[in-house]
Write an enzyme that holds these catalytic residues in place. Structure first.
Site, PDB file in Angstrom:
ATOM      1  N   THR A 189      36.603  48.021  60.668  1.00 50.39           N
ATOM      2  CA  THR A 189      35.471  48.203  59.774  1.00 50.39           C
ATOM      3  C   THR A 189      36.062  48.644  58.448  1.00 50.39           C
ATOM      4  O   THR A 189      37.266  48.840  58.349  1.00 50.39           O
ATOM      5  CB  THR A 189      34.544  49.232  60.434  1.00 50.39           C
ATOM      6  OG1 THR A 189      34.033  48.644  61.637  1.00 50.39           O
ATOM      7  CG2 THR A 189      33.416  49.686  59.570  1.00 50.39           C
ATOM      8  N   ASP A 249      28.791  45.168  70.064  1.00 46.93           N
ATOM      9  CA  ASP A 249      28.350  46.561  69.927  1.00 46.93           C
ATOM     10  C   ASP A 249      27.084  46.850  70.742  1.00 46.93           C
ATOM     11  O   ASP A 249      26.660  48.002  70.848  1.00 46.93           O
ATOM     12  CB  ASP A 249      28.130  46.925  68.449  1.00 46.93           C
ATOM     13  CG  ASP A 249      29.418  47.465  67.816  1.00 46.93           C
ATOM     14  OD1 ASP A 249      30.365  47.769  68.552  1.00 46.93           O
ATOM     15  OD2 ASP A 249      29.462  47.586  66.579  1.00 46.93           O
ATOM     16  N   GLY A 269      36.839  52.533  62.145  1.00 50.44           N
ATOM     17  CA  GLY A 269      37.468  53.083  63.358  1.00 50.44           C
ATOM     18  C   GLY A 269      36.613  52.996  64.600  1.00 50.44           C
ATOM     19  O   GLY A 269      36.857  53.740  65.550  1.00 50.44           O
ATOM     20  N   GLY A 270      35.587  52.116  64.607  1.00 52.34           N
ATOM     21  CA  GLY A 270      34.782  51.973  65.815  1.00 52.34           C
ATOM     22  C   GLY A 270      34.280  53.331  66.285  1.00 52.34           C
ATOM     23  O   GLY A 270      33.765  54.134  65.501  1.00 52.34           O
TER      24      GLY A 270
END
Ligand code: GLY
Length: 581
Positions: A387, A429, A479-480
């Site tokens: 991201t 997601d 960073g998820g």
């Protein structure tokens, strides 16, 4: 009885020591705690842009120098990143903006992707109900309906002062005339070469060379044409006309689901930002469908109630309590959070100080709490954390905090034929099956299950802080699943530990997310004695698996006491860059 106890005790010590040694040797990591070097970031008297690429930050800074405001700069930076930082910058993905105007009013816009109308709960499962590996992560079926262009158009009509075309123009220029690849840019392209081949029918720009190198000149003619259509026609330039036709044609080629109706119906949504306080600072952060805001509030309030600052930075107690707070916040995330337009979520309760106090009341100073109901196989490999976040402050002190994404690096790896941009793989997601982890190891349940036109839960946490009623900090990270804990630590490092913004960003981080039941340690975050102490409390420490990359890539801005701006670019990603004046 006594000898049994002694035997057990010996067994325990030997097991722990063996684990420790295996742990250290297998990961070749010397645990030697590194304190951040004392340093400040880039200082600007008036305005600041911190983004994932120097060219994008410079473009934003130029817009600000020309008299544009933070929103103008944000639109220009966003489109520039869609050219020079295609691993995450995008027009084929989505994101969130949290903003604060000079008069103190705040808000957010959600331009998150949506599930296509034809999507359904079991679309990634085989006949036996098992998840078909990779289907939600790569290729056409992984793509959610993109939101970025509509988001930018809506931000422009509400807050911008410059012409739309003038804000898209720098990106068109970059795509048409080209730019030099950075070393990081070349490495990213090379690492995805095979996936580009697998997921695209035709020769695409990024496949023009089988090995890219730093300094290679690269142009994106198809992308330049798409950007020109967006420049001329605004929203219609993407969701209608030839670009929409090309997206739909691309889907039809490989059983993707997005139709013209999906594109026509997409709309970004203005949402009330979540507001809370942390040690006298007002915190403004992203509401659902990002879990980031809710979870960040739970971490900050929990830390405030415990008074985290009583412990030395990254000491045993500091990491122990952070991990315990994180464990509970991520368990709540998995259990309760989803798209508020589709499911009931009692955000007020989940973020109320009483609930948080009660939730954390069983934290034991001596022992870790086991993450309950750990399902076998819940640990997935962590693929990518691509991201991107940018922070902007203008001379009037308007502040913009945007986190945007294709999800994985280059998203689905699919480039729209003839339109030249990558499509996201944001469908991953969603909780593709209750209890089964996604690419970030996150599990979820019905609240985040797939439904037509629903938005998938995110961890993106664009955040802004005020102190004494004035702008104080703009912060966020890619960073998820690690975004929330990294943003939390960056805020706490400044407020609790008196670090400069750059030191707070540089400081080594730790991360825990309930499942898997481990605490992830960035290299340099602990020393051997802390490591031993954590193990003796029952924690299972593991090294950050993305080593040599660091944990988090925070791009933040702090308003210093003298009113100047400190832009802190996280050099865990070497292209992150702060440009100010
Ligand atoms: N795709 C990463 C996130 O939204 O959290």
């Amino acid at each position: 009885m006594k000898s049994k106890f002694v035997k057990f005790f010996k067994y325990l010590i030997v097991t722990l020591l063996t684990l420790l040694v295996i742990f250290m040797l297998s990961h070749q990591i010397v645990y030697w705690q590194q304190k951040p070097n004392s340093r400040e970031g880039t200082i600007g008297a008036n305005a600041m842009v911190v983004s994932a690429h120097p060219l994008a930050s410079e473009i934003g800074n130029k817009i600000l120098k020309q008299g544009g405001n933070a929103y103008d700069a944000a639109i220009a930076v966003n489109f520039a990143l869609a050219v020079v930082y295609q691993q995450a910058g995008n027009i084929g993905g989505g994101g969130f903006m949290v903003h604060r105007q000079t008069d103190g009013s705040v808000g957010s816009i959600d331009f998150r992707e949506k599930a296509p109308i034809a999507a359904h709960q079991d679309m990634y499962l085989d006949e036996k109900g098992d998840v078909i590996s990779g289907l939600s992560q790569e290729g056409h079926l992984a793509v959610g309906v993109p939101g970025t262009v509509d988001g930018m158009v809506q931000i422009h009509s509400k807050f911008a002062t410059m012409n739309w075309a003038d804000l898209v123009a720098p990106a068109i220029d970059l795509a048409e005339k080209g730019f030099k690849l950075t070393s990081q840019g070349a490495v990213s392209l090379n690492s995805s070469y095979g996936s580009f081949e697998d997921n695209n029918h035709k020769e695409i720009t990024v496949l023009a060379q089988d090995k890219w190198e730093e300094g290679n000149h690269i142009t994106f003619p198809d992308l330049a044409n798409t950007l020109k259509l967006i420049s001329i026609n605004g929203r219609e330039g993407f969701y209608g006309g030839s670009v929409a036709d090309k997206i739909v044609a691309e889907m039809i080629k490989s059983d993707g689901l997005i139709t013209h109706e999906d594109l026509n119906r997409y709309s970004a949504v203005w949402r009330e930002a979540i507001e809370t306080s942390y040690k006298g600072h007002k915190v403004i952060t992203m509401p659902l469908p990002s879990s980031g805001g809710v979870s960040l509030v739970q971490l900050l309030k929990g830390a405030e109630q415990i008074d985290m600052a009583q412990w030395d930075h990254n000491s045993t107690s500091h990491i122990h309590y952070m991990t315990e707070l994180q464990r509970r916040a991520y368990a709540d995330r998995a259990e309760w959070l989803g798209d508020p337009d589709f499911v009931e979520v009692d955000v007020a309760r989940l973020t109320s100080p009483d609930y948080i106090q009660n939730r954390n009341s069983d934290i034991d100073a001596q022992n870790k709490t086991d993450s309950q109901d750990i399902k076998p196989g819940a640990v997935s490999t962590i693929e990518s954390f691509e991201t991107t976040h940018f922070s902007i402050v203008d001379k009037w002190r308007n502040a913009v905090s945007i986190t945007t994404t294709l999800n994985g690096m280059f998203g689905s790896k699919v480039v729209v034929d003839g339109a030249g941009f990558f499509l996201n793989n944001e469908m991953d997601d969603f909780s593709v099956k209750a209890g089964v982890a996604n690419q970030f190891g996150l599990v979820g349940n019905e609240k985040n299950s797939i439904q037509p036109e629903k938005r998938m839960l995110s961890s993106m946490s664009p955040t802004i802080l005020e102190k004494d009623g004035e702008l104080f900090m703009v912060v966020g990270s890619p960073g998820g699943s690690t975004i929330i804990t990294v943003v939390y630590q960056s805020i706490s490092n400044v407020i609790d530990y008196g670090m400069s913004m750059q030191e707070a960003v540089d400081a080594k981080k730790t991360h825990s997310q309930w499942l898997p039941d481990v605490v992830v340690l960035e290299k340099g975050s602990t020393n051997l004695s802390t490591l031993g102490n954590l193990i003796s409390k029952g924690h299972i420490p593991i090294p950050w698996p993305m080593f040599p990359f660091g944990l988090g890539r925070v791009n933040a801005i702090l308003v210093k006491d003298d009113g100047s701006l400190e832009g802190a670019a996280d050099d865990r990603a070497e292209d992150n860059f702060a440009a100010g004046h």
